[in-house]
Structure formats: C-alpha cells, structure tokens
Design an enzyme around this catalytic site. Structure first.
Site, mmCIF file in Angstrom:
data_model
loop_
_atom_site.group_PDB
_atom_site.id
_atom_site.type_symbol
_atom_site.label_atom_id
_atom_site.label_comp_id
_atom_site.label_asym_id
_atom_site.label_seq_id
_atom_site.Cartn_x
_atom_site.Cartn_y
_atom_site.Cartn_z
ATOM 1 N N GLU A 186 -1.405 0.779 2.617
ATOM 2 C CA GLU A 186 -1.907 -0.582 2.373
ATOM 3 C C GLU A 186 -0.731 -1.536 2.279
ATOM 4 O O GLU A 186 0.149 -1.358 1.431
ATOM 5 C CB GLU A 186 -2.703 -0.637 1.074
ATOM 6 C CG GLU A 186 -3.100 -2.047 0.661
ATOM 7 C CD GLU A 186 -3.567 -2.146 -0.786
ATOM 8 O OE1 GLU A 186 -3.405 -3.233 -1.391
ATOM 9 O OE2 GLU A 186 -4.084 -1.140 -1.318
ATOM 10 N N LYS B 31 -12.847 0.323 -5.281
ATOM 11 C CA LYS B 31 -11.561 0.501 -5.944
ATOM 12 C C LYS B 31 -11.713 0.225 -7.435
ATOM 13 O O LYS B 31 -12.006 -0.906 -7.823
ATOM 14 C CB LYS B 31 -10.523 -0.447 -5.325
ATOM 15 C CG LYS B 31 -9.144 -0.344 -5.955
ATOM 16 C CD LYS B 31 -8.142 -1.242 -5.255
ATOM 17 C CE LYS B 31 -8.236 -2.678 -5.676
ATOM 18 N NZ LYS B 31 -7.073 -3.482 -5.221
#
Length: 222
Positions: free
Chosen positions: A43, A132
């Site tokens: 990421e 998340k």
C-alpha cells in the site's frame, strides 16, 4: 452489487506492507526490498508528494506478481487518480459509503477503515472487499475478536500500530490479514542504502514467518 474479492496476494500471504513516507522518491527501492523478502501486497499512501508517481513506477518495475494499491484515499478524486495510476486496490482510514460503492462497481477491492460494529457493517454493506480495523492497536486483538463474534461473515484487516511481534495475536483473534507500516520500514524509506534495504528484506521474511505465510522464496519477485 457483486463484491470484488480480496486481493489475491493479500489473501495468500495475509500481510500488507504500508509504505508511508514524507518523500516518495525512495519508495520504489523499498518496494523491491519488500518483494525480495516475499511481501507482495504493498500500500502506497497518498500522504506524500509524488506518491502516485511512485505507485506507478513500483507497479511497472515489479509487475503483476506484486499487488500495489493506494492508501489514505479520502475522496472520489483521489480514488480516480489512484486507479488511473494503476492502483490495484484502495485503502481508506474512514467509511465513505459512496466511495466504497463506486470503487466496488469498478471491480477494484476497497478496504475502508472502521472501528465500531456499526462502521464495520456499514462498510461491508457498501461493498468493501474486507474492512480495515483501524486503529487496531487501540483495542488490540481482543477488540477484533469481539467484533468478529457477532459479525463473523465480515473479514477484518488489522491495521494501525501493529507490531511484528503481535501479528500472530491478531491473526489468532480472527483477522484475515494484517497491515504493517513503520515497525517494518524503520526508516528505510528515508535512507534506502544497501544495508538498510537488506535489513528490510530480512524483516519482511520475519513478518511472513510470524504470519505463517508461504515461504518468502516462493513469493519473491524474480
């Protein structure tokens, strides 16, 4: 609406490396060191100038074996720019139902950040590939386990203050995967020397071992 599946590299290794830096110019070297250690889901956060250029370069250099996504996505404009740069998934620290829906409709996995049962459920209903849990360290593995009890159908990705030594605790509590940033990078992005990058590759292997992931040798980019 058809929900995009979890990014294959993330589902396989259960580890996402978070590349957050004040200077994105060193991130391609960092990404290569992580891939050499077997971490193949990366990421790149949008908090640094030049982050999208770095993302595109990483994607081009490492190829399709490595999943590269954009993080800290807060607006539809950022999502559009990230996808145009080649992001394979989007990560956000918040629940923006419209952003999640639009991302899902494009066929791209979205991992929005949530902390409460209501937020987790809202994100899932909007089309998140996984939610998340952020910041994970605030409640720790116990909080994740408590969320999983009434919401077992929703995969939770533990992110935020996750130390390498605690990775196994989060996975044992029911996390589908973990995201690790500064405890993994340890400033390698600021000083991408051979020594720092070699140590980063070693930490990547240690992290995968903690997660019980496939052998780094089998995941590394050749």
């Amino acid at each position: 609406m058809e929900r995009p599946p979890i990014t294959p590299q993330l589902g396989r290794t259960r580890v996402m490396a978070i590349l957050r830096s004040a200077d994105a110019s060193g991130l391609p070297a960092v990404a290569r060191a992580l891939a050499d250690g077997g971490i193949v889901c990366l990421e790149v956060t949008l908090t640094a100038p030049g982050a999208l250029d770095a993302l595109a370069r990483i994607r081009d250099e490492l190829g399709p074996e490595v999943a590269v996504g954009a993080g800290t996505v807060l607006t539809s404009g950022q999502a559009r720019d990230a996808l145009a740069a080649g992001a394979g998934f989007l990560v956000s620290p918040v629940v923006d139902a419209e952003l999640i829906r639009r991302t899902a409709q494009s066929g791209t996995p979205c991992y929005p950040g949530a902390w409460t049962p209501t937020e987790v459920h809202t994100a899932w209903q909007a089309g998140a590939a996984a939610v998340k849990l952020f910041p994970a360290c605030t409640g720790g593995p116990a909080h994740l386990s408590q969320l999983r009890a009434p919401l077992p159908q929703i995969p939770l990705l533990a992110v935020g203050g996750v130390e390498i030594t605690h990775v196994r605790d989060y996975l044992d509590a029911g996390a589908c995967a973990v995201g690790v940033g500064s405890p993994l990078l340890r400033g390698a992005d600021r000083d991408p020397s051979g020594t720092a990058l070699g140590a980063l590759t070693d930490r990547a292997r240690t992290l995968l071992e903690a997660a019980g992931s496939p052998s780094p040798a089998s995941e590394a980019v050749r």
